[in-house]
Design a protein around this motif. Sequence first.
Motif, PDB file in Angstrom:
ATOM      1  N   LEU A 181      35.256  32.435  34.382  1.00 56.43           N
ATOM      2  CA  LEU A 181      34.853  31.172  33.748  1.00 56.43           C
ATOM      3  C   LEU A 181      33.507  30.694  34.278  1.00 56.43           C
ATOM      4  O   LEU A 181      32.677  30.183  33.515  1.00 56.43           O
ATOM      5  N   LYS A 182      33.293  30.867  35.571  1.00 60.75           N
ATOM      6  CA  LYS A 182      32.007  30.467  36.149  1.00 60.75           C
ATOM      7  C   LYS A 182      30.867  31.285  35.567  1.00 60.75           C
ATOM      8  O   LYS A 182      29.802  30.746  35.224  1.00 60.75           O
ATOM      9  N   GLN A 183      31.086  32.596  35.421  1.00 59.21           N
ATOM     10  CA  GLN A 183      30.050  33.462  34.857  1.00 59.21           C
ATOM     11  C   GLN A 183      29.784  33.122  33.398  1.00 59.21           C
ATOM     12  O   GLN A 183      28.640  33.126  32.940  1.00 59.21           O
TER      13      GLN A 183
ATOM     14  N   PRO B 163      35.344  40.685  36.377  1.00 58.64           N
ATOM     15  CA  PRO B 163      35.244  39.384  35.692  1.00 58.64           C
ATOM     16  C   PRO B 163      33.866  39.126  35.112  1.00 58.64           C
ATOM     17  O   PRO B 163      33.751  38.517  34.040  1.00 58.64           O
ATOM     18  N   ARG B 164      32.833  39.590  35.778  1.00 59.89           N
ATOM     19  CA  ARG B 164      31.480  39.388  35.258  1.00 59.89           C
ATOM     20  C   ARG B 164      31.229  40.243  34.021  1.00 59.89           C
ATOM     21  O   ARG B 164      30.528  39.822  33.099  1.00 59.89           O
TER      22      ARG B 164
ATOM     23  N   VAL C 107      33.589  41.208  31.828  1.00 61.59           N
ATOM     24  CA  VAL C 107      34.349  40.568  30.750  1.00 61.59           C
ATOM     25  C   VAL C 107      33.639  39.302  30.288  1.00 61.59           C
ATOM     26  O   VAL C 107      33.541  39.030  29.083  1.00 61.59           O
ATOM     27  N   ALA C 108      33.125  38.507  31.233  1.00 62.64           N
ATOM     28  CA  ALA C 108      32.429  37.271  30.876  1.00 62.64           C
ATOM     29  C   ALA C 108      31.172  37.554  30.062  1.00 62.64           C
ATOM     30  O   ALA C 108      30.873  36.830  29.100  1.00 62.64           O
ATOM     31  N   ALA C 109      30.431  38.591  30.424  1.00 71.46           N
ATOM     32  CA  ALA C 109      29.228  38.936  29.670  1.00 71.46           C
ATOM     33  C   ALA C 109      29.572  39.355  28.246  1.00 71.46           C
ATOM     34  O   ALA C 109      28.902  38.963  27.286  1.00 71.46           O
ATOM     35  N   ALA C 110      30.633  40.158  28.084  1.00 71.55           N
ATOM     36  CA  ALA C 110      31.044  40.584  26.744  1.00 71.55           C
ATOM     37  C   ALA C 110      31.455  39.390  25.891  1.00 71.55           C
ATOM     38  O   ALA C 110      31.056  39.265  24.724  1.00 71.55           O
ATOM     39  N   LEU C 111      32.237  38.482  26.455  1.00 65.05           N
ATOM     40  CA  LEU C 111      32.665  37.299  25.716  1.00 65.05           C
ATOM     41  C   LEU C 111      31.487  36.374  25.426  1.00 65.05           C
ATOM     42  O   LEU C 111      31.436  35.739  24.364  1.00 65.05           O
ATOM     43  N   SER C 112      30.533  36.296  26.340  1.00 66.18           N
ATOM     44  CA  SER C 112      29.367  35.437  26.140  1.00 66.18           C
ATOM     45  C   SER C 112      28.494  35.933  24.997  1.00 66.18           C
ATOM     46  O   SER C 112      28.038  35.155  24.154  1.00 66.18           O
TER      47      SER C 112
END
Length: 255
Positions: A42-44, A143-144, A146-151
């Motif tokens: 979530l932070k990323q 997590p980073r 996954v966060a990049a893909a979702l972003s």
Amino acid sequence: MTLADAQAWLRAWARAGQFALMAAAAGFSRSTYTAQTRAVLLKQMYFTAWEVAVGFTLFASLLSLVVVGITINAARVYGLAPYALELVFRVLVLEMLPFGTALFIAIRSGSALSTEVALMHVTGELRRMHAEGLDPFEQEFVPRVVAAALSVLALTVLSCGMAMVLAYVGMYGFSPWGFAEYTHTVARVFSEPALAGLALKCIVFGVVVAVIPIAAGLDATSNVKSAPVAVMGGMVRLVLALGLLEVLSLAVKYV
């Protein structure tokens, strides 16, 4: 480029590919998503997408407005007005905006990710985590990714939605009478395979945006001077990978 340089370049790509496979396997595992990894994710996402959502949307809207205006006016001049809207969708929404979004996040976050990981390597933080029984791969890296893909997916959907609204206004103005023709064009262009391909491309772009910089950061050594070299090499490979993926996507669709 010497033989040694070529071998080092190939090894860097191989390490990035291996890291991508490991990250994909961990990303689909439910056990990966502990409370700590969710917090990192979530932070990323906040720093990668939410923090720049307004500014990026305004820029994407301005770009879309210009492209829509140029395309529609040129189509009318050459007697191709019935195909203008479809051309806008295929060029701007399906190709330009997803690639532009990935490139934007790569420039903004890619070097930061690579530098962060390289400094973790230089300062010995990775060794400390291993000594404490912690897995930096699952707790910090996945997590980073996954966060990049979702972003990338989220910002692409946002920018594409704005582009489609602007395309309607550019083609029909604020009149409701073009809605039937507009929805017919939307249904023809955005078929299920097209939407699935767009989603897949966005996710792959997002994974690449995180995987290559992180893998490049891991190439750093305990020598602090190795960090900028690793970051620079990672960014070169990242831009090259995004360009190759976009070319491959175009070839699959239209060649």
